[in-house]
Write a protein that holds these residues in place. Sequence first.
Motif, short mmCIF file in Angstrom:
data_model
loop_
_atom_site.label_atom_id
_atom_site.label_comp_id
_atom_site.label_asym_id
_atom_site.label_seq_id
_atom_site.Cartn_x
_atom_site.Cartn_y
_atom_site.Cartn_z
N MET A 109 21.27 36.68 49.45
CA MET A 109 22.37 36.33 48.54
C MET A 109 23.23 37.56 48.25
SD MET A 109 23.65 33.71 47.28
CE MET A 109 22.31 32.61 47.71
N ARG A 110 24.54 37.37 48.37
CA ARG A 110 25.43 38.50 48.13
C ARG A 110 25.46 38.85 46.65
NH1 ARG A 110 30.54 36.68 51.62
NH2 ARG A 110 31.66 38.14 50.30
N LYS A 111 25.73 40.14 46.40
CA LYS A 111 25.79 40.58 45.01
C LYS A 111 27.09 40.10 44.37
CE LYS A 111 24.94 44.98 45.44
NZ LYS A 111 24.70 46.38 45.17
N LEU A 112 27.09 40.07 43.04
CA LEU A 112 28.30 39.68 42.32
C LEU A 112 29.45 40.59 42.73
CD1 LEU A 112 27.21 39.06 38.63
CD2 LEU A 112 28.47 37.50 40.06
N PRO A 113 30.63 40.03 43.01
CA PRO A 113 31.78 40.85 43.41
C PRO A 113 32.44 41.48 42.18
CG PRO A 113 32.37 38.54 43.46
CD PRO A 113 30.95 38.60 42.99
N TRP A 114 31.86 42.59 41.71
CA TRP A 114 32.31 43.18 40.45
C TRP A 114 33.76 43.60 40.48
CZ3 TRP A 114 30.27 41.97 36.24
CH2 TRP A 114 28.90 41.72 36.14
N VAL A 115 34.21 44.17 41.60
CA VAL A 115 35.60 44.64 41.69
C VAL A 115 36.55 43.47 41.48
CG1 VAL A 115 37.30 45.75 43.17
CG2 VAL A 115 34.91 46.50 43.23
N ARG B 124 57.65 43.88 32.99
CA ARG B 124 57.95 42.65 33.75
C ARG B 124 56.76 42.23 34.63
NH1 ARG B 124 62.82 40.40 33.90
NH2 ARG B 124 62.88 39.88 36.12
N LEU B 125 56.03 43.21 35.14
CA LEU B 125 54.83 42.88 35.92
C LEU B 125 53.80 42.17 35.05
CD1 LEU B 125 54.17 45.96 38.25
CD2 LEU B 125 54.78 43.65 38.94
N LEU B 126 53.62 42.70 33.82
CA LEU B 126 52.62 42.11 32.93
C LEU B 126 53.01 40.68 32.57
CD1 LEU B 126 51.85 45.08 30.49
CD2 LEU B 126 50.46 44.24 32.37
N TYR B 127 54.28 40.48 32.21
CA TYR B 127 54.73 39.13 31.88
C TYR B 127 54.72 38.23 33.12
CZ TYR B 127 56.03 40.07 27.05
OH TYR B 127 56.00 40.35 25.72
N GLY B 128 54.98 38.86 34.28
CA GLY B 128 54.97 38.11 35.53
C GLY B 128 53.59 37.53 35.83
N ALA B 129 52.56 38.31 35.46
CA ALA B 129 51.18 37.83 35.66
C ALA B 129 51.00 36.52 34.91
CB ALA B 129 50.18 38.87 35.15
N ARG B 130 51.61 36.45 33.73
CA ARG B 130 51.52 35.26 32.91
C ARG B 130 52.11 34.06 33.65
NH1 ARG B 130 53.83 35.34 26.76
NH2 ARG B 130 51.76 35.97 26.06
N VAL B 131 53.33 34.25 34.19
CA VAL B 131 53.98 33.16 34.92
C VAL B 131 53.11 32.75 36.11
CG1 VAL B 131 55.97 32.55 36.33
CG2 VAL B 131 56.28 33.84 34.21
N SER B 132 52.63 33.76 36.87
CA SER B 132 51.83 33.45 38.05
C SER B 132 50.61 32.63 37.67
CB SER B 132 51.36 34.73 38.73
OG SER B 132 52.46 35.38 39.29
N LEU B 133 49.91 33.05 36.61
CA LEU B 133 48.68 32.35 36.23
C LEU B 133 48.96 30.92 35.78
CD1 LEU B 133 46.31 34.85 34.46
CD2 LEU B 133 46.11 33.80 36.70
N ILE C 210 40.45 40.41 38.33
CA ILE C 210 40.86 39.10 37.80
C ILE C 210 40.86 39.13 36.28
CG2 ILE C 210 40.21 36.66 37.61
CD1 ILE C 210 39.11 36.90 40.49
N GLY C 211 39.78 39.71 35.71
CA GLY C 211 39.69 39.84 34.26
C GLY C 211 40.89 40.60 33.71
N GLY C 212 41.23 41.71 34.39
CA GLY C 212 42.36 42.53 33.96
C GLY C 212 43.66 41.74 33.97
N MET C 213 43.81 40.93 35.01
CA MET C 213 45.05 40.16 35.14
C MET C 213 45.15 39.12 34.03
SD MET C 213 46.26 37.92 38.35
CE MET C 213 47.78 37.00 38.32
N VAL C 214 44.04 38.46 33.77
CA VAL C 214 44.04 37.45 32.71
C VAL C 214 44.33 38.12 31.36
CG1 VAL C 214 42.62 35.77 31.48
CG2 VAL C 214 42.49 35.93 33.96
N PHE C 215 43.69 39.27 31.15
CA PHE C 215 43.91 40.02 29.92
C PHE C 215 45.38 40.37 29.77
CE2 PHE C 215 43.99 44.03 27.53
CZ PHE C 215 43.27 43.66 26.41
N ALA C 216 45.98 40.91 30.85
CA ALA C 216 47.39 41.30 30.82
C ALA C 216 48.27 40.11 30.51
CB ALA C 216 47.78 41.91 32.16
N ALA C 217 47.96 38.98 31.14
CA ALA C 217 48.77 37.80 30.95
C ALA C 217 48.73 37.33 29.50
CB ALA C 217 48.29 36.69 31.88
#
Lengths: 337, 325, 274
Positions: free
Chosen positions: C1-7, C66-75, C12-19
């Motif tokens: 079994m592969r290990k959890l993909p921490w990176v 704009r990148l941070l707000y853009g993450a919001r739109v993307s999500l 993903i966590g960072g992106m959600v947080f930013a959004a």
Amino acid sequence: MTEALTEPQTGPQAEPLLRVENLRKYYPFTRGIVFVTKVGDVKAVDDVSFTIAAGETLGLVGESGCGKTTTSKLVLNLEQPTGGRVLLQGKPIHGLKGEARREYRALVQAVFQDPWASLNPRMRVGKIIAEALVVTKWGSRSEIDHRVVELLVQVGLRPEHALQYPHEFSGGQRQRIALASALASKPKLIVLDEPVSALDVSIRAQMMNLLKDIQESENVAYLLVAHDLATVRHMTHQVAVMYMGQIVETAPTEKLFEEVRHPYTKALLSAVLPDHPDHRGEEIVLSGEVPSPMDMPPGCRFHTRCPFALPECVTHEPALREITPSHQVACHLYSDP
Amino acid sequence: MNGNIALEVRDLHTHFFLRRGVVKAVDGVSFTLHRGEVLGLVGESGCGKSVTALSLMRLLPNEAARTVQGQILLEGEDLLTKSKRQMRQIRGRKISMILQDPQTSLNPVFTIGNQLSEVIDTKGAGRGKSVMQQAIEVLRKVKLSAPEQRVHQYPHELSGGMKQRVVGAIAMHRGPGVLITDEPTTALDVTIQLQYLNLLKELQQDTDMAILFITHDFGVVARMCDRVAVMYAGRIVETGPVRDVFNNPSHPYTQALIASVPKMQRSAARLHTIEGQPPVLSDLPAGCRFEARCPYAEARCRAAYPDSFTVGAGHAASCWRLEPA
Amino acid sequence: MRKLPWVSILIIGGMVFAAIFAPYLTPHSPIEQTLPDKLLPPFWEATGSTKYILGTDIFGRDVLTRLLYGARVSLIVTALSLLVGGGVGLTIGIASGYIGGRLDSLLMRLVDAAFTFPAILFALLLAVTMGQGLDTLVVAIGLLLWAGFARIIRGEVLALKQRDFVALAKVHGCSELRIMVTHILPNVMNTFMVLVTLNVGAVIVAEASLSFLGAGIPPPTPSWGLMVAEGRGKISSAWWLSLLPGIAITMVVLTFNLFGDWLRDRLDPKLRQL
């Protein structure tokens, strides 16, 4: 109780629990991809009749492809027959609607061979057992919960097992769960399709004893589909041996095993592996394999493999006839009384 | 060095190293297989009988499984010391195997003749004959009907019984001294099973091959084997000549197993049962592994694994109750 | 079994947080123009300033903001279109596979037709007729997704309905609808979740492409695709305008795909060929 089984409480004229009359199931087979033409029929079940009395067990025996599983699916109304009828308590089961259909569903249940495939892996055991009760609106939630606990205990499991998922159980325990869910609606007939053959040897005996105990306490009838004659002998009151879609021999179990008549049944019997190295009976080794159902032999379907085949076996199909009371055989060897 | 011994296994341990722990699938298995003998290895699923077979072939399924201890002496040479290349030379020629499911043992995209050509020798004994001619002869040996047509057919055109004959032909063609069969008839119908068992027995007697017959079915043992070894939770608990074991089963597990099978000769109202489940192989008890299910269990059964005690000529069982007083 | 993909999980966590917390992470507005500060490069360049860490665009808006707000739109777009497209595909896949027969033939021909459709062209058409906006974008991307979901789920259902527990459900007296909902649906959820994660990347790219082509979220709302499009003309003089959102898209898509691969191996090894 055992006496009650050999001596039916009702008269001999009374309608049996299940009556199967001239049942047929043909599957058309076709040739071609662009221009599809029907070439013929695979006669999976071809003119099969039998009855099962309340509280009794009929064993349907044969090798793979003999039509025993298709017959059981027809009895379960999972397949539509091409011809013939299945009557439960005198009423035909196919084409039922509404309330009558619900009633039939409550009366006939099933346990299948593979305990790993027959339980929904995403459902808790309690829900699996309760399903038949929930869909038939059998009672209130607390009544159903109560019944589930009762069933778990009846099949030798513990009430707290209701909250677990199927993967947490062994094969034997899963088969007990399957049995509990079949018993939930208090059926009169349970179709058992090879109920122990997927289990380990030491677990099989437990399951067979449990099935017998339940038959005694619930007065439920079984249609046991099996290939192992030792299991059939142990479990059943009546046996029907099938070959290529037809019943070739049928009799009460003890009678059948005392005097086996049909050469195919004899071959099946001698194929049963001995339970001691010194027990070696008459050995009939069949030559060849079961013919393709798309290419049914003329005359008796068994003549291609039969060591005793007569000239008329190639040309005339033998009818199933009674040779001694309640013992029927379809074989030309017994055509002269 | 006894020239009569085909295969000797000494204290074999094969473990699965998983994250949840070490599963001791085979945990100290020893037996001898004599030339021309059929030895039955009987047990329930998960007792380690199939892993034993794969260990002998050095064909363990994955990285996690390792044979950590023991010796597998084939003609006096330890297979565990052989390189992968040497093992490829040994498999098929000196030791061979038939598996349960003929469906997966044959490659669906090659004809039967093609699959047989892998084992057919075009230089030595078979010189001068075409591969197909030889393939037909091989199929004739396993009594496959119409071999001339079969060599051109694909596996899906054959029934299960026929396929298993082809598998047998491939396994036995190069005349291995030892054949391991792992439940070869479980997937077959009863009348076909009888044909196949008869065929195996016949070929075995013709060639003086030794067979290790792995099965869960005591009926197969009674029909086929000269000696039997009963396996439970990774160890052999009883071994002996077939008649002695059937007449005088000495380990409580063997007794219960034989009693729990429905008999053709006499019908009983209830079958004997073994209650409970086998122990978890990653968490084995220190004492006897059958103790939790055994009707005769005592304190010493919990304390230590029983030694093997002789109960007859070549018949021994691991149970404290057999300890001479 | 592969290990959890921490990176992957961290990104993903960072992106959600930013959004979610974009307004609290930056002092600038993503929309308001500060023309005197226009076209400033990132801070590490000679003329850059730490006031605008990743520089400004032609209207003097902070690129990082704009990148941070853009993450919001993307999500939001990703979540909604996967919900719509995946949901439709799931429903059709189950109905088609379980009921079979004529319905199956009809629905599968529809799926075939959907695969032959030039999706981008259709989305452009939709933008012209319905007008630009979130709803148009979601419908357009949903149309792009449903057929793939339907086909794979149907295959899964075909195998499932042969299982004994489905036959037993009929014996118990369950209606067809009940079987689909209580027996089939829970057993395809693993596959569905794997499909959803494996499609996140595709959806983000689709959103960016449509915005780039002017069929996405209308300006001035920041979206990564739109930012790439706006910076396109100045790529030789102000590289950061297109390149930074481009890098963001690549990184997020890659991350989601890695996570999806892991989830697939974990939940549904059968799908490994996907």
